[in-house]
Design a protein around this motif. Structure first.
Motif, PDB file in Angstrom:
ATOM      1  N   ASP A   1       0.833  -1.199   0.000  1.00 61.00           N
ATOM      2  CA  ASP A   1       0.000   0.000   0.000  1.00 61.00           C
ATOM      3  C   ASP A   1       0.869   1.250   0.000  1.00 61.00           C
ATOM      4  N   PHE A   2       2.016   1.178   0.682  1.00 64.46           N
ATOM      5  CA  PHE A   2       2.929   2.314   0.695  1.00 64.46           C
ATOM      6  C   PHE A   2       4.309   1.865   1.171  1.00 64.46           C
ATOM      7  N   TYR A   3       5.301   2.703   0.846  1.00 64.59           N
ATOM      8  CA  TYR A   3       6.688   2.543   1.296  1.00 64.59           C
ATOM      9  C   TYR A   3       7.035   3.731   2.202  1.00 64.59           C
ATOM     10  N   TYR A   4       7.989   3.538   3.089  1.00 68.92           N
ATOM     11  CA  TYR A   4       8.385   4.632   3.963  1.00 68.92           C
ATOM     12  C   TYR A   4       9.816   4.425   4.441  1.00 68.92           C
ATOM     13  N   GLY A   5      10.408   5.517   4.912  1.00 73.87           N
ATOM     14  CA  GLY A   5      11.765   5.441   5.438  1.00 73.87           C
ATOM     15  C   GLY A   5      12.069   6.656   6.279  1.00 73.87           C
ATOM     16  N   ILE A   6      13.030   6.537   7.166  1.00 73.83           N
ATOM     17  CA  ILE A   6      13.425   7.646   8.034  1.00 73.83           C
ATOM     18  C   ILE A   6      14.917   7.523   8.343  1.00 73.83           C
ATOM     19  N   THR A   7      15.601   8.663   8.320  1.00 72.79           N
ATOM     20  CA  THR A   7      17.017   8.734   8.671  1.00 72.79           C
ATOM     21  C   THR A   7      17.212   9.836   9.699  1.00 72.79           C
ATOM     22  N   ASN A   8      17.908   9.535  10.774  1.00 75.71           N
ATOM     23  CA  ASN A   8      18.232  10.513  11.814  1.00 75.71           C
ATOM     24  C   ASN A   8      19.747  10.631  11.926  1.00 75.71           C
ATOM     25  N   ARG A   9      20.204  11.875  12.068  1.00 76.35           N
ATOM     26  CA  ARG A   9      21.629  12.135  12.252  1.00 76.35           C
ATOM     27  C   ARG A   9      21.795  13.052  13.466  1.00 76.35           C
ATOM     28  N   LEU A  10      22.639  12.643  14.404  1.00 76.59           N
ATOM     29  CA  LEU A  10      22.896  13.442  15.602  1.00 76.59           C
ATOM     30  C   LEU A  10      24.395  13.604  15.789  1.00 76.59           C
ATOM     31  N   THR A  11      24.794  14.798  16.163  1.00 72.41           N
ATOM     32  CA  THR A  11      26.183  15.053  16.534  1.00 72.41           C
ATOM     33  C   THR A  11      26.194  15.813  17.851  1.00 72.41           C
ATOM     34  N   TYR A  12      27.084  15.417  18.743  1.00 77.94           N
ATOM     35  CA  TYR A  12      27.266  16.102  20.022  1.00 77.94           C
ATOM     36  C   TYR A  12      28.756  16.174  20.316  1.00 77.94           C
TER      37      TYR A  12
ATOM     38  N   ASN B   1      32.229  15.744  19.871  1.00 76.60           N
ATOM     39  CA  ASN B   1      32.989  14.911  18.934  1.00 76.60           C
ATOM     40  C   ASN B   1      32.283  13.602  18.585  1.00 76.60           C
ATOM     41  N   PHE B   2      31.096  13.406  19.125  1.00 75.83           N
ATOM     42  CA  PHE B   2      30.352  12.171  18.868  1.00 75.83           C
ATOM     43  C   PHE B   2      29.381  12.373  17.694  1.00 75.83           C
ATOM     44  N   SER B   3      29.155  11.311  16.955  1.00 78.01           N
ATOM     45  CA  SER B   3      28.151  11.313  15.886  1.00 78.01           C
ATOM     46  C   SER B   3      27.380   9.994  15.936  1.00 78.01           C
ATOM     47  N   PHE B   4      26.099  10.079  15.642  1.00 78.40           N
ATOM     48  CA  PHE B   4      25.234   8.894  15.674  1.00 78.40           C
ATOM     49  C   PHE B   4      24.183   9.036  14.578  1.00 78.40           C
ATOM     50  N   SER B   5      23.949   7.962  13.849  1.00 77.89           N
ATOM     51  CA  SER B   5      22.932   7.983  12.795  1.00 77.89           C
ATOM     52  C   SER B   5      22.286   6.608  12.683  1.00 77.89           C
ATOM     53  N   PHE B   6      21.046   6.618  12.275  1.00 78.36           N
ATOM     54  CA  PHE B   6      20.377   5.349  11.984  1.00 78.36           C
ATOM     55  C   PHE B   6      19.356   5.565  10.876  1.00 78.36           C
ATOM     56  N   ASN B   7      19.141   4.499  10.103  1.00 78.15           N
ATOM     57  CA  ASN B   7      18.237   4.549   8.954  1.00 78.15           C
ATOM     58  C   ASN B   7      17.266   3.382   9.018  1.00 78.15           C
ATOM     59  N   LEU B   8      15.969   3.680   8.871  1.00 78.07           N
ATOM     60  CA  LEU B   8      14.911   2.676   8.848  1.00 78.07           C
ATOM     61  C   LEU B   8      14.197   2.744   7.507  1.00 78.07           C
ATOM     62  N   ALA B   9      13.748   1.603   7.015  1.00 76.80           N
ATOM     63  CA  ALA B   9      12.979   1.566   5.773  1.00 76.80           C
ATOM     64  C   ALA B   9      12.011   0.397   5.833  1.00 76.80           C
ATOM     65  N   GLY B  10      10.878   0.558   5.177  1.00 76.99           N
ATOM     66  CA  GLY B  10       9.905  -0.530   5.198  1.00 76.99           C
ATOM     67  C   GLY B  10       8.793  -0.310   4.200  1.00 76.99           C
TER      68      GLY B  10
END
Length: 484
Positions: free
Chosen positions: A319-330, A332-341
């Motif tokens: 019925d539909f596709y979706y995805g989300i990407t988050n990027r965080l930096t604090y 000297n730290f960096s964090f990211s994650f990607n979801l899709a479905g």
């Protein structure tokens, strides 16, 4: 060999009793003209036309013409828009284009001959026979598409949004059409199909926190597509390919089979029917699958289960596709994650035809443990009894073997750290970054197989087929980036 056309063999180990040789050539010639116009960065026009000729098509229709045009208006640059402070970007777009497809293989428009052996008088006698019927009118498949879209930016780029709607028609699709067998062939390749496609696409990008030490941004995408068959051949006959059917008014390659309606839990339900192959050696018994009777007039049951009850039983399209990407930096730290479905699709699992049999040479899925044992213990009411012989239509293509195709996959998670500058300078380096990354660490799904995102058929007429495909690997990587 009947002649000297075979000049090299595909295998020459031992005594050669058979060999093949192949050679193919094709060519394409193209001309392209294009013009672009930009008026003060507010109005944009682009137009082009292509002329392509392919040797793969018939002598009468080798060339195709493919125009395109697009316009855009940056509304946010107009004087009347200057006072709308929270919208810093607004652009409207529209486009039209036609493209062509010539991926039909070589020599499909030509009459070909095959070398065939027959046994006459106890000896093999070779000869030649027609291999394909010619079609000098064979030509390009074409796709015409109209697209409308907008791009918007808010709060000085903190929020950006894009939306697109498209409507396309695929015309002159190349399909094998049934022809009179008096020609010596049963099918011929012709330009006879037409499919309509519509869809929406949305992209939202936000800068949630934009501080000196902490920054957090998010990208979200959502899309939905639909296709519908408009034309099929001169008489509009269905195309049945394996467990899929392509029918006018329906999407391409819908799942085709019997619809399961539980099991016969007791003798009274069996007597009430309807029963598959009633009266024959492989008819249904208590504990067997019960199929839905759909073949009667005006949608009413006719009291029997036969091939007329084979119907559209599911869709391979989400019925539909979706995805989300988050990027965080604090700091000297960096964090990211990607979801899709995707949500709403079904998969026809050829593997389940074996794995859902309670008695077979393969291990059975745990979902089948609550099977029918007796009238007093009917199990879950949907899992049939064990049987050494597949009776009652157990192995027929049916909705029993449709699997859930919805999923949410964590595609990637990455955590990184840039070492302090004094450390990198002490090592006479520009920068040092260490990181850990997990690819495909987890998937949320009700799918019973290895991979919910699968379509293993090799043909657009057979989408959504699972043949126990190899799962997508899960990996964890530790890395080091050094700058000099």
């Amino acid at each position: 060999y009947p002649n000297n056309l075979v000049t090299s063999l595909s295998a020459v180990s031992g005594i050669v009793t058979n060999g093949t040789a192949s050679r193919a050539e094709w060519s394409i010639v193209s001309q392209l003209a294009r013009v672009n116009y930009n008026y003060y960065g507010r109005y944009f026009i682009t137009a082009s036309i292509r002329r392509d000729g392919s040797s793969r098509f018939g002598a009468n229709n080798r060339y195709g013409y493919f125009p395109s045009a697009a316009v855009a208006w940056r509304v946010s640059d107009e004087n009347f828009f200057k006072n709308i402070g929270f919208i810093n970007e607004l652009k409207l777009r529209a486009s039209y284009g036609r493209t062509g497809n010539n991926n039909i293989g070589n020599y499909a428009s030509l009459a070909t001959i095959n070398y065939i052996k027959y046994t006459t008088g106890g000896a093999a006698v070779g000869g030649f026979a027609p291999g394909a019927i010619p079609n000098p009118n064979l030509t390009w498949e074409t796709q015409e598409q109209v697209n409308f879209g907008l791009d918007a930016g808010f709060f000085n780029g903190r929020i950006n949004f894009s939306a697109d709607h498209f409507n396309s028609r695929n015309r002159d699709l190349l399909l094998n059409v049934n022809i009179p067998t008096s020609t010596g062939f049963s099918t011929a390749l012709q330009n006879i199909g037409e499919v309509k496609n519509t869809g929406w696409e949305f992209v939202l990008s936000t800068v949630n926190i934009d501080g000196k030490e902490l920054r957090w941004s998010t990208d979200i995408n959502f899309s939905a597509y639909k296709n519908k068959v408009v034309k099929l051949g001169p008489s509009g006959d269905d195309i049945i390919s394996g467990n899929n059917i392509t029918r006018i008014g329906q999407p391409i390659g819908m799942f085709y089979g019997f619809i399961v309606d539980g099991i016969f839990k007791n003798a009274a339900e069996l007597a009430a029917g309807p029963v598959y192959n009633k009266g024959l050696a492989d008819d249904s018994r208590v504990g067997d699958i019960r199929f839905k009777d759909v073949s009667g007039a005006n949608g009413k049951p006719d009291g029997k289960i036969d091939n007329n009850d084979i119907t559209i039983m599911g869709s391979p399209y989400p019925d539909f596709y979706y995805g989300i990407t988050n990027r965080l930096t604090y700091q000297n730290f960096s964090f990211s994650f990607n979801l899709a479905g995707s949500y709403g699709a079904e998969i026809y699992s050829n593997a389940s035809v074996i794995y859902r049999l309670i008695r077979s040479r393969s291990r059975t899925l745990s979902t089948e443990r609550n099977f029918w044992r007796s009238e007093a213990d009917p199990g879950d009411g949907k899992t049939p009894r064990p049987d050494d012989v597949p009776r009652g239509g157990l192995r027929l293509a049916s909705s029993r073997y449709l699997d859930n195709g919805s999923y949410l996959r964590i595609n990637n998670v990455t955590l990184g750290y840039i070492l302090p500058e004094n450390i990198s300078k002490a090592l006479t380096l520009g920068s040092i970054r260490v990181y850990a990354s997990a690819t495909n660490p987890y998937i949320f799904t009700k799918n019973l197989s290895f991979n919910a995102d699968v379509s293993d058929s090799g043909s657009s007429l057979n989408p959504g087929i699972d043949r126990n495909n190899y799962p997508i690997p899960r990996s964890i990587v530790f890395g080091l980036n050094v700058g000099f």
